[in-house]
Design an enzyme around this catalytic site. Sequence first.
Site, PDB file in Angstrom:
ATOM      1  CE  LYS A  28       8.223 -52.194  24.798  1.00 25.67           C
ATOM      2  NZ  LYS A  28       8.719 -52.001  23.661  1.00 25.67           N
ATOM      3  CE  LYS A  51       1.411 -48.129  19.429  1.00 25.36           C
ATOM      4  NZ  LYS A  51       2.627 -48.381  18.860  1.00 25.36           N
ATOM      5  CE  LYS A  77      -0.662 -54.768  23.156  1.00 24.21           C
ATOM      6  NZ  LYS A  77      -0.049 -54.854  21.731  1.00 24.21           N
TER       7      LYS A  77
HETATM    8  P1  AMP Z   1       6.358 -53.573  21.416  1.00 22.96           P
HETATM    9  O1  AMP Z   1       6.345 -53.475  23.047  1.00 22.96           O
HETATM   10  O2  AMP Z   1       5.125 -53.157  20.576  1.00 22.96           O
HETATM   11  O3  AMP Z   1       7.669 -53.038  20.664  1.00 22.96           O
HETATM   12  O4  AMP Z   1       6.428 -55.135  21.003  1.00 22.96           O
HETATM   13  C1  AMP Z   1       7.608 -56.113  20.823  1.00 22.96           C
HETATM   14  C2  AMP Z   1       7.163 -57.518  20.603  1.00 22.96           C
HETATM   15  O5  AMP Z   1       6.624 -57.868  21.796  1.00 22.96           O
HETATM   16  C3  AMP Z   1       6.468 -57.567  19.539  1.00 22.96           C
HETATM   17  O6  AMP Z   1       6.776 -58.842  18.841  1.00 22.96           O
HETATM   18  C4  AMP Z   1       5.026 -57.919  20.112  1.00 22.96           C
HETATM   19  O7  AMP Z   1       4.084 -58.702  19.438  1.00 22.96           O
HETATM   20  C5  AMP Z   1       5.472 -58.685  21.367  1.00 22.96           C
HETATM   21  N1  AMP Z   1       4.668 -58.131  22.484  1.00 22.96           N
HETATM   22  C6  AMP Z   1       4.188 -57.193  22.842  1.00 22.96           C
HETATM   23  N2  AMP Z   1       3.290 -57.096  23.826  1.00 22.96           N
HETATM   24  C7  AMP Z   1       3.133 -58.573  24.200  1.00 22.96           C
HETATM   25  C8  AMP Z   1       2.027 -59.103  25.018  1.00 22.96           C
HETATM   26  N3  AMP Z   1       1.391 -58.604  25.719  1.00 22.96           N
HETATM   27  N4  AMP Z   1       2.191 -60.694  24.845  1.00 22.96           N
HETATM   28  C9  AMP Z   1       2.771 -61.151  23.971  1.00 22.96           C
HETATM   29  N5  AMP Z   1       3.842 -60.495  23.219  1.00 22.96           N
HETATM   30  C10 AMP Z   1       3.780 -59.352  23.161  1.00 22.96           C
END
Ligand code: AMP
Length: 345
Positions: A211, A116, A208
């Site tokens: 967002k 990031k 991956k």
């Molecule tokens: P975030 O979008 O970073 O707030 O992530 C929130 C949750 O979603 C966390 O538990 C991440 O590990 C999970 N997560 C985010 N992106 C992925 C992805 N591409 N595949 C699986 N889990 C994800």
Amino acid sequence: MTENARPRVLSGVQPTGALHLGNWLGAIRNWVALQDSHDTFFCVVDLHAITVPHDPARLADDTLSTAALYLACGIDPDRATVFVQSHVSAHSELCWLLNCVTPLNWLERMVQYKEKAVKQGADVSTGLLDYPVLMAADILLYDADRVPVGEDQKQHLELARDIAQQRINARFGAKGADGEREAILRVPEPLILPEGARVMSLTDGRSKMSKSDPNEGSRITLLDPPDLIRKKIKRAKTDPVIGLEFGNPDRPEADNLLGLYALLSGRSREAAAAECASMGWGAFKPLLAEAAVEALGPLQERYAELRRDPATLQAVLDRGAEEAETVAQATLKRVRQALGFLPRS
Ligand code: AMP
Ligand code: TRP
């Protein structure tokens, strides 16, 4: 520290941008299954959302929207404690206490920070570096036994364990008669289920789903309307081979989309692989698109209903904050005492 009557779970998602299939399949879907057997705490981590530049005009609404998605995905506020991180000030306070015992070089090693930080250029905030300590505070405040997250959070969880064990318990725990130090904070375990733990981008099977990818075609968000879902899947990256399969390192897109098909249609991986083994992409894509549309439809309806009644949603979050506050304050008190602070009389 007393034993939890039932094992505790805490997890959270940032209210930044629309939640996507990775957030759902990697994290929130697994939270739902834990509600009956565990004491569950799910927070919208809005303090984490301001570690990169954010729009103040959107933060509150994005927070409500994320909470509504939790409920739409099946989190039941009568069984789980659903709350907003910034409503419980103990998160910021424990973060400070943990900051003062966490070596800077532990944070500089964090992969997510490094990734990031590159994107932020010269404008990296101290908060971005400190992000994993705030996350440790989130978890440790609730004496969480297990933390259901996607694979990308594993390193942050190890950090939370190290802070609890090496930097708090081992240094500040009172010595018992046997010379052992008493635990002040519970050391949490990650809970990463292999299926869905790493949902990949639709436009690149080697990175991956995220967002922050500037290409919206790379992800399906939980609120994408059916036609947009169909369009994104139609444009998803493929390869020239006929037949879908798992585990071929040269075919990351096939692996990812077949995995999504299994999860979204409720089929086992074996059944999905057998069904699609000799299917061309032209036949497979509409099948996957319909599975996604069908899986997301009921969720989207529940979401729309919840957003029509903001007062009820706000009441759920107010109640959640109260429940969370009680637990969090008790932990904070233990840590303050162990660190030797003068109590307020
Ligand atoms: P975030 O979008 O970073 O707030 O992530 C929130 C949750 O979603 C966390 O538990 C991440 O590990 C999970 N997560 C985010 N992106 C992925 C992805 N591409 N595949 C699986 N889990 C994800
Ligand atoms: N860092 C997590 C993510 O981006 C979100 C998060 C913040 C979290 N605090 C947490 C997840 C506590 C689990 C437990 O995915």
